[in-house]
Design an enzyme around this catalytic site. Structure first.
Site, PDB file in Angstrom:
ATOM      1  N   LYS A 192      32.398  30.685  31.784  1.00  0.00           N
ATOM      2  CA  LYS A 192      33.375  31.771  31.852  1.00  0.00           C
ATOM      3  C   LYS A 192      34.103  31.664  33.181  1.00  0.00           C
ATOM      4  O   LYS A 192      33.498  31.719  34.246  1.00  0.00           O
ATOM      5  CB  LYS A 192      32.678  33.120  31.732  1.00  0.00           C
ATOM      6  N   LYS A 245      35.194  30.314  27.764  1.00  0.00           N
ATOM      7  CA  LYS A 245      36.112  31.449  27.861  1.00  0.00           C
ATOM      8  C   LYS A 245      36.929  31.334  29.137  1.00  0.00           C
ATOM      9  O   LYS A 245      36.345  31.085  30.187  1.00  0.00           O
ATOM     10  CB  LYS A 245      35.293  32.742  27.880  1.00  0.00           C
TER      11      LYS A 245
HETATM   12  C1  PBG Z   1      33.017  41.564  31.269  1.00  0.00           C
HETATM   13  C2  PBG Z   1      33.996  40.884  30.396  1.00  0.00           C
HETATM   14  C3  PBG Z   1      35.344  40.584  30.648  1.00  0.00           C
HETATM   15  C4  PBG Z   1      35.840  40.014  29.503  1.00  0.00           C
HETATM   16  C5  PBG Z   1      34.799  39.963  28.586  1.00  0.00           C
HETATM   17  N1  PBG Z   1      33.667  40.474  29.169  1.00  0.00           N
HETATM   18  C6  PBG Z   1      36.208  40.878  31.801  1.00  0.00           C
HETATM   19  C7  PBG Z   1      35.962  40.309  33.120  1.00  0.00           C
HETATM   20  O1  PBG Z   1      35.168  39.396  33.316  1.00  0.00           O
HETATM   21  O2  PBG Z   1      36.600  40.877  34.024  1.00  0.00           O
HETATM   22  C8  PBG Z   1      37.269  39.567  29.306  1.00  0.00           C
HETATM   23  C9  PBG Z   1      37.741  39.570  27.915  1.00  0.00           C
HETATM   24  C10 PBG Z   1      39.189  39.559  27.711  1.00  0.00           C
HETATM   25  O3  PBG Z   1      40.029  39.450  28.633  1.00  0.00           O
HETATM   26  O4  PBG Z   1      39.561  39.648  26.545  1.00  0.00           O
HETATM   27  N2  PBG Z   1      32.385  40.769  32.204  1.00  0.00           N
HETATM   28 ZN    ZN Z   2      31.351  42.053  33.875  1.00  0.00          ZN
END
Ligand code: PBG
Ligand code: ZN
Length: 322
Positions: A192, A245
């Protein structure tokens, strides 16, 4: 070689093209993200994500009916609590928003994947417990274990940790096993990235960090070897499904992961991807077909399943056809 080779022969009709197509839109492979929000009284459209609504516990009843009716099989569930605090305690509360939402979806036979993070629950908006201005890794993963157990007790089918703490998958696996949840799979947000594409999500989840950013825990966008290392570690710690992601700017990472690893691979088409594509379509600059091309390209890259905010739109449009 011409004229023996005529590639156009297999492109002469739609049926023939579909017959030889290497990938198909498949409803079994689409996962719809879903926000339940305890701080609102009725469902509310997210400004930066037209067509996507934060649901209340009440509105979720009819929304879940709709999802079932159009054939959505699985959702990725996010909760926004009424009260946030330093330790994000609502994330593991028995009557927390996610814990109450799960049975509503399960009653309709929808598979529920619960996102596991603390940024929606903490008053500072970071994904874990703070020590000074740093996110305290080892304390945080203890909390993640607690949240995983709480979500499983509420009926979650799959736990999806998204906080990018070191050792989070191992800590969650251990906690789940010791509470008798050895059959609950973990879908690990393994690679991620600290992407600029999460903006609309943070509006929806009210989870923008109040100071700093997430670059000390999420991955740096230039790196792909590091992504392979993160995925490998998660598999060693017990991840059942791995994830890359965002999707669109990270197709190379999806490709590489699909070739290297044998675990099912999820891709997450994030809020910024939805925003870019949907707005171009809504303004008439791109056609509706862009959405299908986007989705199929993620599968062609090598994903086995796709988390996308377009799932509902596509399923509603293709009702009964896919
Ligand atoms: C929480 C999380 C996030 C997303 C999914 N889980 C946001 C982040 O890391 O700030 C992003 C999903 C999206 O933008 O559709 N950690
Ligand atoms: Zn988070």
């Amino acid at each position: 070689m011409y004229p023996e080779e005529r590639s156009r022969r297999l492109r002469t009709s739609e049926s023939l093209r579909n017959l030889v197509a290497e990938n198909h839109l498949d409803r079994n492979k689409l996962i719809m993200p879903l926000f339940v929000d305890e701080s609102i009284r009725k469902s509310e459209e997210i400004k930066s994500m037209p067509g996507i609504y934060n649901q209340t516990i009440d509105s979720l009843e009819s929304y879940a009916d709709r999802l079932k009716e159009i054939g959505i099989r699985s959702v990725l569930l996010f909760g926004i609590p009424e009260k946030k605090d330093g330790e994000g305690t609502q994330s593991f509360a028995k009557d927390g928003i996610v814990q109450r939402a799960i049975p509503i979806l399960k009653k309709r036979g929808i598979l529920v994947i619960t996102d596991l993070c603390m940024c929606e629950y903490t008053d500072h908006g970071h994904c874990g417990i703070l020590k000074g201005s740093e996110v305290w890794n080892d304390k945080t993963i203890d909390y993640y274990g607690k949240i995983a157990v709480s979500q499983s007790e509420a009926g979650s089918d799959i736990i999806a940790p998204s906080g990018m703490m070191d050792g989070q998958v191992g800590a969650i696996r251990k906690a789940l096993d010791s509470y008798g949840f050895e059959n609950i799979p973990i879908m690990a947000y393994s690679a991620k990235y600290a992407s600029s594409l999460y903006g609309p999500f943070r509006d929806a989840a009210k989870s923008k960090p109040s100071f700093g950013d997430r670059k000390t825990y999420q991955m740096d966008p230039p790196n792909i070897k590091e992504a392979m290392k993160e995925i490998e570690l998660d598999i060693k710690e017990g991840a059942d499904i791995i994830m890359v992601k965002p999707a669109l700017f990270y197709m190379d990472v999806i490709r590489e992961a699909s070739l290297r690893f044998n675990n099912p691979l999820a891709a997450y088409g994030v809020s910024g991807e939805y925003n870019m594509i949907l707005n171009a379509v809504k303004n008439g600059y791109l056609s509706e077909a862009t959405i299908d091309e986007y989705i199929i390209s993620v599968f062609r890259a090598g994903a086995n399943m796709f988390i996308t905010y377009f799932a509902e739109r596509v399923m509603a449009r293709e009702k009964g056809k896919i």
